[in-house]
Design an enzyme around this catalytic site. Structure first.
Site, mmCIF file in Angstrom:
data_model
loop_
_atom_site.group_PDB
_atom_site.id
_atom_site.type_symbol
_atom_site.label_atom_id
_atom_site.label_comp_id
_atom_site.label_asym_id
_atom_site.label_seq_id
_atom_site.Cartn_x
_atom_site.Cartn_y
_atom_site.Cartn_z
ATOM 1 N N PRO A 11 21.543 29.282 39.301
ATOM 2 C CA PRO A 11 20.977 28.071 40.133
ATOM 3 C C PRO A 11 19.953 27.389 39.291
ATOM 4 O O PRO A 11 19.176 27.864 38.447
ATOM 5 C CB PRO A 11 20.225 28.562 41.219
ATOM 6 C CG PRO A 11 20.014 30.091 40.955
ATOM 7 C CD PRO A 11 21.226 30.730 40.016
ATOM 8 N N ASN A 12 20.242 26.005 39.300
ATOM 9 C CA ASN A 12 19.437 25.010 38.778
ATOM 10 C C ASN A 12 19.620 25.030 37.368
ATOM 11 O O ASN A 12 19.002 23.837 36.476
ATOM 12 C CB ASN A 12 17.992 25.056 38.918
ATOM 13 C CG ASN A 12 17.526 25.242 40.332
ATOM 14 O OD1 ASN A 12 18.044 24.237 41.161
ATOM 15 N ND2 ASN A 12 17.068 26.229 40.993
ATOM 16 N N ARG A 19 14.896 19.354 33.992
ATOM 17 C CA ARG A 19 14.001 20.159 34.827
ATOM 18 C C ARG A 19 13.180 20.654 33.588
ATOM 19 O O ARG A 19 13.389 21.264 32.650
ATOM 20 C CB ARG A 19 14.747 21.279 35.692
ATOM 21 C CG ARG A 19 15.347 22.279 34.898
ATOM 22 C CD ARG A 19 16.166 23.624 35.468
ATOM 23 N NE ARG A 19 15.260 24.442 36.225
ATOM 24 C CZ ARG A 19 15.270 25.721 36.205
ATOM 25 N NH1 ARG A 19 16.419 26.256 35.883
ATOM 26 N NH2 ARG A 19 14.435 26.540 37.061
ATOM 27 N N TYR A 24 12.211 24.880 29.250
ATOM 28 C CA TYR A 24 13.737 25.075 29.087
ATOM 29 C C TYR A 24 14.216 24.037 27.882
ATOM 30 O O TYR A 24 15.378 24.145 27.817
ATOM 31 C CB TYR A 24 14.536 24.827 30.290
ATOM 32 C CG TYR A 24 14.133 25.602 31.456
ATOM 33 C CD1 TYR A 24 14.055 27.132 31.235
ATOM 34 C CD2 TYR A 24 13.408 25.060 32.663
ATOM 35 C CE1 TYR A 24 13.575 28.265 32.299
ATOM 36 C CE2 TYR A 24 13.225 26.092 33.716
ATOM 37 C CZ TYR A 24 13.102 27.584 33.309
ATOM 38 O OH TYR A 24 12.656 28.470 34.561
ATOM 39 N N ASN A 75 22.863 34.371 32.484
ATOM 40 C CA ASN A 75 21.596 33.869 32.896
ATOM 41 C C ASN A 75 21.376 33.600 34.373
ATOM 42 O O ASN A 75 21.995 32.608 34.636
ATOM 43 C CB ASN A 75 21.292 32.670 32.177
ATOM 44 C CG ASN A 75 19.882 32.076 32.350
ATOM 45 O OD1 ASN A 75 19.081 32.510 33.566
ATOM 46 N ND2 ASN A 75 19.240 31.308 31.877
ATOM 47 N N ALA A 78 17.069 32.139 38.855
ATOM 48 C CA ALA A 78 16.127 32.626 39.900
ATOM 49 C C ALA A 78 16.467 33.948 40.869
ATOM 50 O O ALA A 78 15.877 34.750 41.048
ATOM 51 C CB ALA A 78 15.566 31.686 40.898
ATOM 52 N N HIS A 81 15.517 37.443 40.116
ATOM 53 C CA HIS A 81 14.393 38.255 40.359
ATOM 54 C C HIS A 81 14.327 38.855 41.801
ATOM 55 O O HIS A 81 13.737 39.513 42.418
ATOM 56 C CB HIS A 81 13.317 37.231 40.453
ATOM 57 C CG HIS A 81 13.135 36.576 38.980
ATOM 58 N ND1 HIS A 81 12.866 37.257 37.763
ATOM 59 C CD2 HIS A 81 13.315 35.010 38.686
ATOM 60 C CE1 HIS A 81 12.871 36.417 36.854
ATOM 61 N NE2 HIS A 81 13.158 35.183 37.519
ATOM 62 N N ASP A 88 24.347 44.683 42.077
ATOM 63 C CA ASP A 88 25.435 45.657 42.380
ATOM 64 C C ASP A 88 26.920 45.325 41.636
ATOM 65 O O ASP A 88 27.745 46.094 41.109
ATOM 66 C CB ASP A 88 25.773 45.836 43.908
ATOM 67 C CG ASP A 88 24.630 46.586 44.384
ATOM 68 O OD1 ASP A 88 23.796 47.034 43.805
ATOM 69 O OD2 ASP A 88 24.346 46.402 45.918
ATOM 70 N N GLU A 99 21.829 40.236 29.352
ATOM 71 C CA GLU A 99 21.100 39.402 30.151
ATOM 72 C C GLU A 99 20.500 38.539 29.514
ATOM 73 O O GLU A 99 19.742 38.746 28.186
ATOM 74 C CB GLU A 99 19.933 40.183 30.908
ATOM 75 C CG GLU A 99 18.912 39.458 31.662
ATOM 76 C CD GLU A 99 17.963 40.412 32.475
ATOM 77 O OE1 GLU A 99 17.893 41.656 32.139
ATOM 78 O OE2 GLU A 99 16.925 39.881 32.850
ATOM 79 N N HIS A 101 17.835 34.952 29.269
ATOM 80 C CA HIS A 101 16.795 34.011 29.752
ATOM 81 C C HIS A 101 16.273 32.935 28.648
ATOM 82 O O HIS A 101 15.875 33.235 27.618
ATOM 83 C CB HIS A 101 15.444 34.544 30.646
ATOM 84 C CG HIS A 101 15.969 35.319 31.436
ATOM 85 N ND1 HIS A 101 16.434 34.768 32.812
ATOM 86 C CD2 HIS A 101 15.963 36.849 31.681
ATOM 87 C CE1 HIS A 101 16.534 35.995 33.629
ATOM 88 N NE2 HIS A 101 16.670 36.954 32.586
ATOM 89 N N ARG A 108 5.445 34.486 32.432
ATOM 90 C CA ARG A 108 5.411 33.659 33.375
ATOM 91 C C ARG A 108 4.702 34.235 34.669
ATOM 92 O O ARG A 108 4.168 35.194 34.694
ATOM 93 C CB ARG A 108 6.703 32.922 33.545
ATOM 94 C CG ARG A 108 6.974 32.093 32.275
ATOM 95 C CD ARG A 108 8.282 31.628 32.347
ATOM 96 N NE ARG A 108 8.508 30.383 33.461
ATOM 97 C CZ ARG A 108 9.496 29.802 33.889
ATOM 98 N NH1 ARG A 108 10.677 30.053 33.383
ATOM 99 N NH2 ARG A 108 9.233 28.912 34.975
#
Ligand code: DQA
Length: 148
Positions: A11-12, A19, A24, A75, A78, A81, A88, A99, A101, A108
């Site tokens: 998301p985002n 943003r 970022y 990535n 949100a 977390h 799963d 993974e 980021h 953060r």
């Protein structure tokens, strides 16, 4: 060598460039996609680059990847977390997974310092900005080479 990978963005991330540029950077989502496609072509890898703001859609993408792709770079944004469902689904994917980021989540807010997927992926990259995507593609190519 099997060489089809999927890069899944949560998301985002479609709003990259607009943003929180301090976290970022200024690269837009489309620019990032173009540079990943360029790097993959150089390395002889086929990539699908996708983004969704919807948790269930990401679960579906991961499930579909079991048959369609040799590796996943994710990535989860949100959802990293919060999402047991994404964790799963990734656990079912038995091939290499990375993974990713853009920011250093461990520097953060406390709620970002917990990843629900770090312990089930092959490896991770964080805090290196959008270059992390390119590094992840290079790392994935090596992982796939070693598998075959
Ligand atoms: C992010 C970090 C997450 O905490 C955040 O929710 C994002 C992006 C990163 O790439 O740094 O949306 O995954």
């Amino acid at each position: 060598m099997s060489n089809k990978i999927i890069i899944i963005n949560g998301p985002n991330l479609n709003l990259l460039g607009e943003r929180e540029q301090s976290q970022y950077g200024s690269i837009t989502f489309n620019e990032l996609k173009a540079s990943c496609i360029k790097k993959s072509k150089e390395l002889g890898i086929t990539i699908e680059f996708c983004q969704s703001n919807v948790e269930g859609e990401i679960v579906n993408l991961i499930q579909d990847s079991i048959k369609k792709f040799d590796g996943i770079i994710i990535n989860a944004a949100a959802f990293t977390h919060t999402s047991v469902a994404i964790r799963d689904a990734l656990s079912i994917f038995k091939k290499p997974s990375i993974e990713l980021h853009i920011s250093n989540i461990y520097k953060r807010e406390e709620f970002r310092q917990k990843s629900l997927i770090s312990d089930i992926v092959t490896g991770g990259i964080f805090g290196l900005g959008s270059d992390g995507y390119i590094l992840a593609i290079i790392a994935m190519q090596k992982l796939l080479k070693n598998e075959n």
